[in-house]
Write an enzyme that holds these catalytic residues in place. Sequence first.
Site, short mmCIF file in Angstrom:
data_model
loop_
_atom_site.label_atom_id
_atom_site.label_comp_id
_atom_site.label_asym_id
_atom_site.label_seq_id
_atom_site.Cartn_x
_atom_site.Cartn_y
_atom_site.Cartn_z
CG ASN A 18 34.95 14.21 -43.00
OD1 ASN A 18 35.34 14.37 -44.14
ND2 ASN A 18 34.75 13.01 -42.48
CB CYS A 19 37.80 13.68 -37.83
SG CYS A 19 37.11 14.68 -36.50
NE ARG A 20 33.56 7.31 -33.63
CZ ARG A 20 32.94 7.62 -32.50
NH1 ARG A 20 33.30 8.69 -31.82
NH2 ARG A 20 31.98 6.86 -32.02
#
Length: 138
Positions: free
Chosen positions: A94-96
């Site tokens: 995941n990231c933003r």
Amino acid sequence: MLLEFIGNHWVLFGALGVILGLLTYTLIVGEKGSVDPNTATLMINQRDAAVIDVRPAADFAKGHIINAVNVPINGFKKQTGALTRFKDGPVIVNCRSGSQSQAACHLLRKAGFNEVYNLRGGILAWESANLPLTRKKR
């Protein structure tokens, strides 16, 4: 008249063709290997999926998925070797917002990871689904 218009504006019609091709590609292949926050929760709870957060350390410290490992995208390619302990099980990246983590998923697949999933919508979607974040270090 239509052929004359296309002949006079061939660059625009070429760009239209490229855009339509990319949209079609995204619709067909873009969601492959992605999971929504609810499916990710099931994978974490039932299959003990590892979570890799590729956001910068400062963003990770503000709140992350419980038991997530922070490997910032900046040096991700060099650090894939440190993630080999997760190679045989499911891995959720995941990231933003889900875009940078897609690139990290690609690198992990090239490194031989069997099950790699991108968290669709990233931490923003996780928060929108009212799922918990923690500030504790692992």
